[in-house]
Scaffold this motif. Sequence first.
Motif, PDB file in Angstrom:
ATOM      1  N   GLN A 156       2.904  -5.229  -7.427  1.00 48.60           N
ATOM      2  CA  GLN A 156       4.431  -4.053  -8.099  1.00 48.60           C
ATOM      3  C   GLN A 156       4.172  -2.829  -8.652  1.00 48.60           C
ATOM      4  O   GLN A 156       4.858  -2.005  -8.149  1.00 48.60           O
ATOM      5  N   ILE A 157       3.024  -2.456  -9.628  1.00 47.72           N
ATOM      6  CA  ILE A 157       2.615  -1.338 -10.211  1.00 47.72           C
ATOM      7  C   ILE A 157       1.784  -0.234  -9.142  1.00 47.72           C
ATOM      8  O   ILE A 157       2.438   0.908  -9.773  1.00 47.72           O
ATOM      9  N   LEU A 158       0.617  -0.896  -8.942  1.00 48.31           N
ATOM     10  CA  LEU A 158       0.300   0.197  -7.511  1.00 48.31           C
ATOM     11  C   LEU A 158       0.728   0.591  -6.680  1.00 48.31           C
ATOM     12  O   LEU A 158       0.883   1.871  -6.205  1.00 48.31           O
ATOM     13  N   GLY A 159       1.195  -0.328  -5.861  1.00 44.91           N
ATOM     14  CA  GLY A 159       1.917   0.079  -5.257  1.00 44.91           C
ATOM     15  C   GLY A 159       0.768  -0.806  -3.945  1.00 44.91           C
ATOM     16  O   GLY A 159       0.755  -0.666  -2.758  1.00 44.91           O
ATOM     17  N   ALA A 160      -0.189  -1.031  -4.160  1.00 43.41           N
ATOM     18  CA  ALA A 160      -1.419  -1.722  -2.932  1.00 43.41           C
ATOM     19  C   ALA A 160      -1.325  -3.188  -2.244  1.00 43.41           C
ATOM     20  O   ALA A 160      -1.910  -4.045  -3.356  1.00 43.41           O
ATOM     21  N   SER A 211      -2.768   3.486   0.341  1.00 50.89           N
ATOM     22  CA  SER A 211      -2.897   4.792   0.932  1.00 50.89           C
ATOM     23  C   SER A 211      -2.624   5.696  -0.062  1.00 50.89           C
ATOM     24  O   SER A 211      -1.362   5.399  -0.606  1.00 50.89           O
ATOM     25  N   LEU A 212      -3.114   6.398  -0.186  1.00 47.60           N
ATOM     26  CA  LEU A 212      -3.310   7.698  -1.064  1.00 47.60           C
ATOM     27  C   LEU A 212      -2.508   8.576  -0.506  1.00 47.60           C
ATOM     28  O   LEU A 212      -2.448  10.274  -0.452  1.00 47.60           O
ATOM     29  N   GLY A 213      -2.058   8.419   0.766  1.00 46.40           N
ATOM     30  CA  GLY A 213      -1.512   9.295   1.972  1.00 46.40           C
ATOM     31  C   GLY A 213      -2.425  10.585   2.560  1.00 46.40           C
ATOM     32  O   GLY A 213      -3.312  10.002   2.392  1.00 46.40           O
ATOM     33  N   ASN A 214      -2.365  12.433   2.917  1.00 43.80           N
ATOM     34  CA  ASN A 214      -2.959  12.352   4.214  1.00 43.80           C
ATOM     35  C   ASN A 214      -3.745  13.218   3.020  1.00 43.80           C
ATOM     36  O   ASN A 214      -3.294  14.218   1.880  1.00 43.80           O
ATOM     37  N   THR A 215      -5.154  13.213   2.927  1.00 44.69           N
ATOM     38  CA  THR A 215      -5.844  14.507   1.648  1.00 44.69           C
ATOM     39  C   THR A 215      -6.213  15.312   2.741  1.00 44.69           C
ATOM     40  O   THR A 215      -7.591  14.674   3.566  1.00 44.69           O
ATOM     41  N   SER A 243      -5.996   9.014   3.848  1.00 45.79           N
ATOM     42  CA  SER A 243      -7.410   8.574   2.785  1.00 45.79           C
ATOM     43  C   SER A 243      -6.420   7.490   2.192  1.00 45.79           C
ATOM     44  O   SER A 243      -5.300   7.212   1.946  1.00 45.79           O
ATOM     45  N   TYR A 244      -7.451   6.326   2.076  1.00 45.14           N
ATOM     46  CA  TYR A 244      -7.184   5.032   1.723  1.00 45.14           C
ATOM     47  C   TYR A 244      -8.138   4.507   0.672  1.00 45.14           C
ATOM     48  O   TYR A 244      -9.224   5.199   0.314  1.00 45.14           O
ATOM     49  N   ASN A 265     -11.027   8.396  11.698  1.00 44.75           N
ATOM     50  CA  ASN A 265     -10.000   9.264  11.755  1.00 44.75           C
ATOM     51  C   ASN A 265      -9.140   9.073  10.057  1.00 44.75           C
ATOM     52  O   ASN A 265      -7.754   9.212   9.941  1.00 44.75           O
ATOM     53  N   ALA A 266      -9.238   8.611   9.617  1.00 43.65           N
ATOM     54  CA  ALA A 266      -9.547   8.024   7.921  1.00 43.65           C
ATOM     55  C   ALA A 266     -11.081   8.399   6.998  1.00 43.65           C
ATOM     56  O   ALA A 266     -11.638   7.955   7.638  1.00 43.65           O
ATOM     57  N   SER A 267     -10.720   8.122   5.717  1.00 47.90           N
ATOM     58  CA  SER A 267     -11.768   8.180   5.142  1.00 47.90           C
ATOM     59  C   SER A 267     -11.316   7.073   3.614  1.00 47.90           C
ATOM     60  O   SER A 267     -10.075   7.069   3.358  1.00 47.90           O
ATOM     61  N   VAL A 268     -11.881   6.189   3.045  1.00 45.27           N
ATOM     62  CA  VAL A 268     -12.041   5.340   2.755  1.00 45.27           C
ATOM     63  C   VAL A 268     -12.955   5.321   1.533  1.00 45.27           C
ATOM     64  O   VAL A 268     -14.126   5.274   1.817  1.00 45.27           O
ATOM     65  N   ASP A 269     -12.343   5.092   0.728  1.00 41.82           N
ATOM     66  CA  ASP A 269     -13.438   4.933  -0.983  1.00 41.82           C
ATOM     67  C   ASP A 269     -12.969   3.396  -0.997  1.00 41.82           C
ATOM     68  O   ASP A 269     -11.783   3.151  -1.648  1.00 41.82           O
ATOM     69  N   LYS A 270     -13.891   2.813  -1.685  1.00 37.38           N
ATOM     70  CA  LYS A 270     -13.782   1.841  -2.973  1.00 37.38           C
ATOM     71  C   LYS A 270     -13.521   2.265  -4.145  1.00 37.38           C
ATOM     72  O   LYS A 270     -13.800   2.874  -4.607  1.00 37.38           O
TER      73      LYS A 270
END
Length: 314
Positions: free
Chosen positions: A121-125, A152-156, A161-162, A228-233
């Motif tokens: 709800q708050i973070l949208g994750a 999803s952080l959008g395009n970085t 970026s995720y 084609n995507a960056s993913v961080d923990k």
Amino acid sequence: MGVGVVQVQQFTKTLKKGFDGVFTEVTHTESLGLRNPNQLRMFHLDVANNTFSFDALHEFLLRNIGRYVFSRAKMEQFRIDDDLEVVGAKAIGLLRDAYKMDEEWIGEELGDVMLYVFLEQILGAPKLFSKIELAPFGDQSVLHSGGVHLLSLGNTGTMPSYQMIFGKSNIIGDLQDAIDNAFESLVEIRDNTGSELKVVESTVFSQAYDPQTTNYLKSIILPSKKKNASVDKAFGVFLGYSLGLDPDNYSNTEFREELMLKMDTDIKAHVAYIIEKIKETNLGTHSFYFYILPFNDADGEKQNIMNTLLKGAV
């Protein structure tokens, strides 16, 4: 590119409406001061006669417990079979079975459900998997986590970026103890991330999603597909604690005013400690999303709320 956008839009939150009727946010000026995206947010429940009321929370949790317990594919199958009315009952049955195996889990599970609510709800994750979904696929190490969400952080730069958010919750009387307990588990999650990721990867193939969403998640999660995507923990944390105000010392109006002051004092008193724990555990390169909620009596109420839910009562 167009297909990717459709797939992202399809991977939406699972939570039903009603959050704003249950939780009220308390504004404050404190910050974690991290370089990466972060949140430090506080909420409280409705107040009646100088105590927190759980009526709206009980109804909200009962309405959403099936969405927490079951995968999207399972929920869709309930819809196809015209069985959405029994989702809550079936979810409660699964939780009862889980508690028979580990009775101490019951109070902890409330925190994990609450974290699921705030991350969606708050973070949208949106939820990838709840802990109860992950447990059958992994060993006991997965139980240190409170579930996994995808943000999803959008395009970085040149690619999307995720963040894969590993959750942890703790509800206990003293807020500093809740922080200590949460970080102890976060370190275990950090040190076992490889095995946790393998569990997540294996469940992507377990018919938890429709084929289009599965392919989309594979392109993000699986190392062999992740081009084609960056993913961080990252880490999502829910903390519950006892407010510590004597209701007999205030009028109803005074209590509501003192509640806001006390919560502001509590976050000011503990934000430096949280920052220090992040540094002490060498987790400063991660994003943190903290959600904090006071109870009248955290230790007793976390059990009572879950017991009420397990009875299917409102």
